[in-house]
Design an enzyme around this catalytic site. Structure first.
Site, PDB file in Angstrom:
ATOM      1  N   HIS A 269       0.842  -1.192   0.000  1.00  0.00           N
ATOM      2  CA  HIS A 269       0.000   0.000   0.000  1.00  0.00           C
ATOM      3  C   HIS A 269       0.879   1.243   0.000  1.00  0.00           C
ATOM      4  O   HIS A 269       2.072   1.183   0.287  1.00  0.00           O
ATOM      5  CB  HIS A 269      -0.907   0.017   1.235  1.00  0.00           C
ATOM      6  CG  HIS A 269      -0.158  -0.214   2.515  1.00  0.00           C
ATOM      7  ND1 HIS A 269       0.008  -1.468   3.071  1.00  0.00           N
ATOM      8  CD2 HIS A 269       0.504   0.635   3.338  1.00  0.00           C
ATOM      9  CE1 HIS A 269       0.728  -1.379   4.177  1.00  0.00           C
ATOM     10  NE2 HIS A 269       1.039  -0.114   4.369  1.00  0.00           N
ATOM     11  N   ASP A 351       7.314  -5.728   4.026  1.00  0.00           N
ATOM     12  CA  ASP A 351       6.202  -5.512   4.944  1.00  0.00           C
ATOM     13  C   ASP A 351       4.994  -6.327   4.481  1.00  0.00           C
ATOM     14  O   ASP A 351       4.765  -6.491   3.276  1.00  0.00           O
ATOM     15  CB  ASP A 351       5.866  -4.015   4.963  1.00  0.00           C
ATOM     16  CG  ASP A 351       4.809  -3.642   5.968  1.00  0.00           C
ATOM     17  OD1 ASP A 351       4.973  -4.001   7.147  1.00  0.00           O
ATOM     18  OD2 ASP A 351       3.816  -3.001   5.574  1.00  0.00           O
ATOM     19  N   GLU A 380       7.722 -10.420   6.168  1.00  0.00           N
ATOM     20  CA  GLU A 380       7.004 -10.348   7.437  1.00  0.00           C
ATOM     21  C   GLU A 380       5.888 -11.392   7.391  1.00  0.00           C
ATOM     22  O   GLU A 380       4.836 -11.187   6.786  1.00  0.00           O
ATOM     23  CB  GLU A 380       6.404  -8.966   7.666  1.00  0.00           C
ATOM     24  CG  GLU A 380       5.648  -8.869   8.986  1.00  0.00           C
ATOM     25  CD  GLU A 380       4.792  -7.617   9.114  1.00  0.00           C
ATOM     26  OE1 GLU A 380       4.294  -7.372  10.233  1.00  0.00           O
ATOM     27  OE2 GLU A 380       4.608  -6.903   8.103  1.00  0.00           O
ATOM     28  N   HIS A 453       9.054  -2.939  16.249  1.00  0.00           N
ATOM     29  CA  HIS A 453       8.285  -1.698  16.364  1.00  0.00           C
ATOM     30  C   HIS A 453       6.784  -1.973  16.495  1.00  0.00           C
ATOM     31  O   HIS A 453       6.013  -1.060  16.813  1.00  0.00           O
ATOM     32  CB  HIS A 453       8.535  -0.820  15.139  1.00  0.00           C
ATOM     33  CG  HIS A 453       8.016  -1.411  13.861  1.00  0.00           C
ATOM     34  ND1 HIS A 453       8.571  -2.518  13.272  1.00  0.00           N
ATOM     35  CD2 HIS A 453       6.963  -1.061  13.078  1.00  0.00           C
ATOM     36  CE1 HIS A 453       7.900  -2.823  12.185  1.00  0.00           C
ATOM     37  NE2 HIS A 453       6.918  -1.963  12.036  1.00  0.00           N
ATOM     38  N   ASP A 454       6.378  -3.215  16.246  1.00  0.00           N
ATOM     39  CA  ASP A 454       4.962  -3.586  16.324  1.00  0.00           C
ATOM     40  C   ASP A 454       4.605  -4.284  17.634  1.00  0.00           C
ATOM     41  O   ASP A 454       3.448  -4.650  17.840  1.00  0.00           O
ATOM     42  CB  ASP A 454       4.601  -4.535  15.175  1.00  0.00           C
ATOM     43  CG  ASP A 454       4.482  -3.811  13.847  1.00  0.00           C
ATOM     44  OD1 ASP A 454       4.065  -2.646  13.839  1.00  0.00           O
ATOM     45  OD2 ASP A 454       4.824  -4.417  12.810  1.00  0.00           O
TER      46      ASP A 454
END
Length: 624
Positions: A269, A351, A380, A453-454
């Site tokens: 995206h 990602d 990921e 970071h998640d």
């Protein structure tokens, strides 16, 4: 190694299933090259009363099973050996071993593709992945360091350009984080602390001291937000991070220290505030949202033009790219890939790889490898990547032409549970399952994470914090008590030792080595506490980094030796040495069951170990 029937069922004691390839016994492997012949062998004790054996195999998503009769080639004193050699085409298969005895049939049963027993019905088959014979793996890494650029280091020599639509926090250490009132609420994410790529370059000596061989950067493409997962322009490095020149300098300076750079490729995206979509009309280009005549119109899926369009997880600021569109795909796989590979990066982390179509993955990796035959493409993926299904279709990540590796989320989840419940069977089962499912080269290239970071900061998790907290005001102010932090630090030292010594390579999330705390996003993304680090913890990570210089941890075979209660013992072994790693995840002393004599690779001294203290660990090169 020989897999044996689970001894919980004594009637099958002595039953052995082996796999041999090129004359090498590889029973603990569940993935082979397409040009390899696999010899399956089944050893059965005479007391079982078997009259025959069958290998039943079926290709994934096919209904036609094939039964291959195993020939009884020779009789041993204690039993008989049945075998058959097979060759298979590329793809994923499932198989089971049938033991025939009179009117009864026994079926092999496995839950982790490694341990097994036999049951009276078919219900737990082995997986078998066959991958392309010409597969070339990525370069094996010693250690990766994950940098969230805006929060890692602020360079005093970089004159940060200021945007009118951004908020700048001048207090690096004590600045108030921008967040919504509740977890998951809307937040602009336009707050910047001023970290840049120049700041990363200035810390290369520090990163080298940790043993870093590759730096994984959070997204750096031009974008509105501080996290940059809302790409505005793929062909420009964000000026707030220093632009193209800053990336070029980082690549060059890092190469001098034998450190490569991997970028975060966000290709599922874009941002709605982008050249391609241009909903906010900040760009001169005609975006897909502005007109159906836009060259980018077919890059997005509009249900009702222009306000109703497909976006990632229904988040309107992240319109989803239509990667089935060849022009869209070519732009990324050729133009974007070409620009950054020619600049000298070592590859990409993709990602949300589950959202990317097969055509894109095939083409992107093909283009990537034109610039470097060992360039990395890491996806990921949160589950077992060989068995992964998304949108009803099985993925083909490791068949040789898509991904080289994945982020090892199964390891993270089971490692945390290991320390939460002091139950080593949890982590042992996961480690055995991945080792027995993935191709060996993938195993040695797994990106082993315990924080990103998640996710919540690993120190916070190990301090038994309430990670379900949704009130962000409370989350912002949350800190571990001194007692909880002390225990969490001991746990972290043991857990990180596990992370650094299992197969794959460790990925250290910035600041975990400095005692950073934090619950969910954005509290796991605070600025690095330069000058306020926990020196003892940092020194621990430097020692672990030194361990990774030893080849046994980058290419050694793996086997679990003991998984009982809070104790996990495993070995790494290659043609040069054997190392035994023992981890105690419990708050009690534990006995190892035997004494290990050798050289302590962590403390650099001769040792003799037969027990471990609470949250203790040992890494021992065993004397021959």
């Amino acid at each position: 190694m020989i897999l044996q029937a689970n001894r919980k069922n004594e009637s099958y004691d002595g039953v052995k299933i082996t796999k041999t390839v090129r004359g090498l016994e590889m029973s603990d492997c569940g993935a082979f090259r397409s040009d390899e012949k696999i010899l399956f062998a089944l050893t059965l004790p005479r007391t079982l009363g078997a009259s025959g054996a069958v290998l039943r195999i079926v290709k994934d998503k096919c209904e036609n099973e094939e039964d291959i009769v195993l020939s009884c080639e020779r009789s041993e004193i204690d039993g008989e050996i049945y075998s058959a050699e097979i060759s298979l085409g590329t793809g994923l298969y499932f198989y089971e071993i049938l033991i025939l005895r009179g009117l009864e049939t026994l079926f092999s049963y496995t839950e982790n593709n490694y341990d097994y027993t036999f049951r009276s019905r078919s219900e737990g088959r082995f997986s078998l992945l066959i991958y392309d014979a010409d597969y070339i793996p990525m370069k094996r890494e010693r250690m990766m360091y994950h940098v969230f650029v805006d929060r890692f280091n602020k360079s005093e020599s970089f004159d940060l350009p200021r945007r009118n639509d951004a908020v700048y926090e001048e207090d690096w250490h004590n600045g108030k984080m921008q967040y919504a009132k509740t977890k998951g609420g809307f937040v602009r994410n336009n707050q910047f602390f001023g970290g840049s790529l120049y700041g990363v370059t200035e810390k290369l000596d520090y990163l080298a001291s940790l043993g870093v061989s590759v730096i994984y950067l959070s997204p750096i493409f031009k974008a509105y937000s501080n996290h940059k997962y809302d790409t505005g322009d793929y062909l420009r490095v964000d000026e707030g991070f220093g632009g193209d020149e800053a990336l070029k300098e980082l690549i060059e300076k890092a190469r001098e220290k034998n450190i490569s750079i991997i970028l975060d490729g966000v290709f599922n995206h874009t941002g709605d505030d982008s050249i391609y979509f241009n909903k906010k009309e900040k760009y001169r280009s005609l975006g897909a949202y502005n007109s159906k005549e836009s060259e980018y119109y077919d890059w997005f899926n509009f249900r009702e033009y222009p306000s109703d369009y497909e976006s990632w997880w229904g988040i309107p600021i992240l319109p989803r790219l239509k990667l089935k569109n060849k022009k869209c795909r070519d732009f990324i796989t050729q133009k974007v890939c070409k620009k950054y590979m020619e600049m000298g990066i070592g590859g990409f982390r993709l990602d949300v790889a589950d959202e990317l179509c097969d055509e894109f993955l095939y083409e992107f990796r093909s283009e990537l490898r034109k610039y470097s035959k060992n360039a990395a493409l890491i996806g990921e993926v949160w589950e077992n990547a060989v068995l992964k299904e998304s949108y009803g279709d099985r993925r083909h990540y490791f068949e040789g032409r898509q991904l080289d590796s994945v982020m090892n989320y199964p390891f993270r989840a089971s490692a945390i549970e290991f320390f939460k419940y002091a139950d080593s069977e949890i982590i042992a089962d996961t480690l055995k399952a991945l080792w027995a499912t993935y191709p060996r080269e993938v195993c040695h290239s797994l990106m082993n994470i315990i924080g990103t970071h998640d996710t919540e900061r690993i120190l916070t998790v190990l301090g038994n914090a309430d990670c379900t907290l949704t009130d962000n005001v409370k989350a912002d102010n949350f800190r571990l008590s001194p007692e909880a932090k002390e225990e969490a630090l001991e746990r972290l030292k043991a857990l990180s030792t596990l992370q650094y010594t299992v197969y794959g390579f460790p990925c250290l999330y910035y600041g975990d080595e400095a005692e950073m705390e934090g619950l969910h996003d954005p509290f796991c993304r605070r600025p690095f506490p330069w000058g306020r680090e926990n020196k003892d913890l940092t020194e621990h990570y430097k020692r672990l980094g030194a361990l990774r210089e030893d080849r046994v941890f980058t290419d050694g075979d793996f086997a679990v030796l003991c998984a009982k209660g809070g104790l996990l013992v495993f070995e790494r072994k290659n043609d040069e040495k054997r190392a035994v790693v023992a981890i105690n995840a419990s708050p009690r002393n534990v006995k190892l069951g035997k004494t290990y004599k050798g050289y302590d690779l962590y403390n650099k001294e001769n040792t003799e170990i037969s027990s471990l203290p609470p949250y203790g660990f040992a890494v021992v090169e065993i004397n021959k």
